[in-house]
Design an enzyme around this catalytic site. Structure first.
Site, PDB file in Angstrom:
ATOM      1  N   SER A   1      -8.288 -60.158  52.946  1.00 36.58           N
ATOM      2  CA  SER A   1      -7.426 -59.588  53.018  1.00 36.58           C
ATOM      3  C   SER A   1      -7.075 -58.791  51.365  1.00 36.58           C
ATOM      4  O   SER A   1      -6.248 -57.959  51.509  1.00 36.58           O
ATOM      5  CB  SER A   1      -6.298 -60.483  53.032  1.00 36.58           C
TER       6      SER A   1
ATOM      7  N   GLU B   1      12.078 -57.368  53.416  1.00 37.32           N
ATOM      8  CA  GLU B   1      11.970 -58.538  52.284  1.00 37.32           C
ATOM      9  C   GLU B   1      11.039 -58.105  51.851  1.00 37.32           C
ATOM     10  O   GLU B   1      10.304 -57.913  52.631  1.00 37.32           O
ATOM     11  CB  GLU B   1      12.213 -59.561  52.905  1.00 37.32           C
TER      12      GLU B   1
ATOM     13  N   LYS C   1      -2.000 -54.819  52.973  1.00 36.68           N
ATOM     14  CA  LYS C   1      -0.306 -54.801  54.357  1.00 36.68           C
ATOM     15  C   LYS C   1      -0.314 -53.558  53.793  1.00 36.68           C
ATOM     16  O   LYS C   1       0.375 -52.666  54.861  1.00 36.68           O
ATOM     17  CB  LYS C   1       0.770 -54.974  52.892  1.00 36.68           C
TER      18      LYS C   1
HETATM   19  C1  LIG Z   1       0.694 -61.537  52.293  1.00 38.81           C
HETATM   20  C2  LIG Z   1      -0.516 -61.159  52.189  1.00 38.81           C
HETATM   21  C3  LIG Z   1      -1.568 -62.021  53.378  1.00 38.81           C
HETATM   22  C4  LIG Z   1      -0.848 -63.060  53.862  1.00 38.81           C
HETATM   23  O1  LIG Z   1      -0.179 -62.113  55.041  1.00 38.81           O
HETATM   24  P1  LIG Z   1      -0.837 -62.001  56.619  1.00 38.81           P
HETATM   25  O2  LIG Z   1       0.452 -61.143  57.622  1.00 38.81           O
HETATM   26  O3  LIG Z   1      -0.426 -63.453  56.812  1.00 38.81           O
HETATM   27  O4  LIG Z   1      -2.171 -60.855  56.647  1.00 38.81           O
HETATM   28  C5  LIG Z   1      -2.869 -62.768  52.833  1.00 38.81           C
HETATM   29  N1  LIG Z   1      -3.700 -62.273  51.864  1.00 38.81           N
HETATM   30  C6  LIG Z   1      -3.335 -60.982  50.649  1.00 38.81           C
HETATM   31  C7  LIG Z   1      -3.715 -60.580  49.900  1.00 38.81           C
HETATM   32  C8  LIG Z   1      -1.543 -60.265  51.394  1.00 38.81           C
HETATM   33  O5  LIG Z   1      -1.082 -59.710  50.657  1.00 38.81           O
END
Ligand SMILES: *Cc1c(COP(=O)(O)O)cnc(C)c1O
Length: 405
Positions: free
Chosen positions: A385, A118, A96
């Site tokens: 992610s 938000e 993010k």
């Molecule tokens: C917020 C988040 C997601 C989901 O958000 P996307 O916009 O679908 O990528 C996925 N993995 C992590 C670690 C997150 O913090």
């Protein structure tokens, strides 16, 4: 399949990916969104802006994040070789920060004093508060009271970083109401504030802009993977909530017809209303938060309640580009339930020494299913992610016993 043809040029000037996307907002917002679009289109090709962003990615986030070959996991499954794009190693622990830095830098260049957003579980709030602190911007984060009670560590983190956490007391007091109130807060002073959205969702230009800020993930991974193996990956896997980390990885490979691409949605605890958030798999085309996409909706077009053990994945809409990629068949969307994700969370922790975020564990779980069906000379690249630090207390409390803790 028409996939590939011009995929990289989307969206069109009105923000449409096929039938999805666009901008369906109150009249007063139109001119504000146009101002953001114009500023972004100009900065997108501005050398100074891009140079500044690149150096923040390198020196502040720690990019490029590595691509790691998960050898022990791969050989335990006995099929395709699995690789991880390590977004979990970024500053603040997830992907993010990539788009938050982009949005905050855009706000600064536009002369805004404050970024607002938000947050549900608080991940987007923390990433944005971080970017705001770095760039000397004020930061208001709207968060439902229920979420504030649940996500104490992230609330404290935002406050330490100097952000104002604004409790939302209406409705169910969670993410949807937080979005509504953040929008109203934005309308009060669009001149001094910029809304920094948390994923590839919302009205144009946000899905395009957030994708552009995230596509560094796939651009790096493509080069790193080629260098390591001499080939492109045969398969990509990423989890999909709003869809930003997935678009981040996928974008650089959309024109590579031999690369199979999978997005993974959360099947939660079942397929009844309120038990999952499989928006692309079980939803229908509709409208939410000012844009068209697949939506989990009732007969009146109101969003249905959603659930996943991974709070970053429970959104009843999804990015418009994903909606389009599903319809043209370029990306396949699959479901992984809570149990499979939690199993994968422990497997990756114990076999590779990497504790993934519960969101990312959904992608890992799908790889664990797919790999044994493929031959050993095939490869899978997962977008990891984020890291699981934020999830460890919850997991141990609720599921520890099943895993000997
Ligand atoms: C917020 C988040 C997601 C989901 O958000 P996307 O916009 O679908 O990528 C996925 N993995 C992590 C670690 C997150 O913090």
């Amino acid at each position: 399949m028409e996939a590939g043809a011009g995929l990289k040029t989307l969206p069109d000037a009105q923000g449409f990916f096929g039938n999805y996307g666009g901008s369906f907002v109150p009249e007063v917002l139109n001119s504000i969104l146009k101002e953001i679009t114009d500023a972004y289109m100009e900065l997108k090709d501005d050398r100074d802006f891009q140079t500044e962003l690149k150096s923040l990615y390198r020196d502040y986030v720690g990019r490029p994040s590595p691509v790691f070959q998960a050898s022990r996991l791969s050989s335990s499954l006995g099929g395709a070789q699995i690789y991880l794009k390590r977004e979990d190693l970024n500053h603040t622990g997830a992907h993010k920060i990539n788009h938050c830095l982009g949005e905050a830098l855009l706000a600064k260049k536009m002369g805004k004093k404050k970024v607002i957003a938000e947050t549900g579980a608080g991940q987007h709030g923390v990433a944005l508060a971080t970017a705001a602190a770095l760039l000397g911007l004020e930061c208001d984060i709207y968060m439902g009271e229920v979420d504030i009670a649940k996500e104490h560590p992230n609330v404290v983190r935002m406050k330490i970083l100097g952000a104002n956490v604004i409790p939302v007391k209406s409705g169910l007091k969670t993410l949807k109401e937080a979005v509504d109130e953040a929008f109203m807060g934005y309308l009060k002073d669009p001149v001094n504030q910029l809304y920094a959205i948390g994923s590839v969702v919302g009205p144009h230009p946000f899905p395009m802009m957030v994708r552009d800020f995230q596509k560094i993930v796939g651009e790096e991974a493509r080069e790193q993977f080629m260098e390591k193996t001499g080939k492109l990956p045969d398969n990509l896997i990423a989890c999909v909530g709003g869809g930003s980390n997935a678009m981040g990885l996928f974008t650089a490979f959309l024109d590579d017809k031999n690369v199979d691409i999978y997005g993974v949605e959360p099947a939660g605890i079942g397929f009844k209303d309120g038990e999952h958030a499989c928006t692309l798999t079980l939803g229908t085309p509709g409208m939410i938060h000012g844009f068209k996409c697949y939506v989990l909706q009732d007969d009146k077009g109101e969003p249905k309640p959603v659930y996943s053990v991974a709070s970053g994945l429970d959104y009843p809409g999804v990015g418009p580009q994903h909606s389009y990629l599903k319809d043209i068949g370029r990306v396949k969307y699959e479901c992984i339930n809570d149990k499979e994700a939690i199993d994968a969370f422990f497997t990756l922790s114990r076999v590779e020494g990497i504790i993934p975020a519960l969101e990312s564990a959904h992608a890992v779980a799908y790889a664990i299913k797919l790999a044994p069906k493929l031959s050993r000379d095939k490869t899978i690249l997962i977008n990891l992610s984020g890291r699981g630090d934020k999830d460890v207390d919850y997991i141990v409390e609720n599921y520890g016993k099943n895993y000997g803790i």
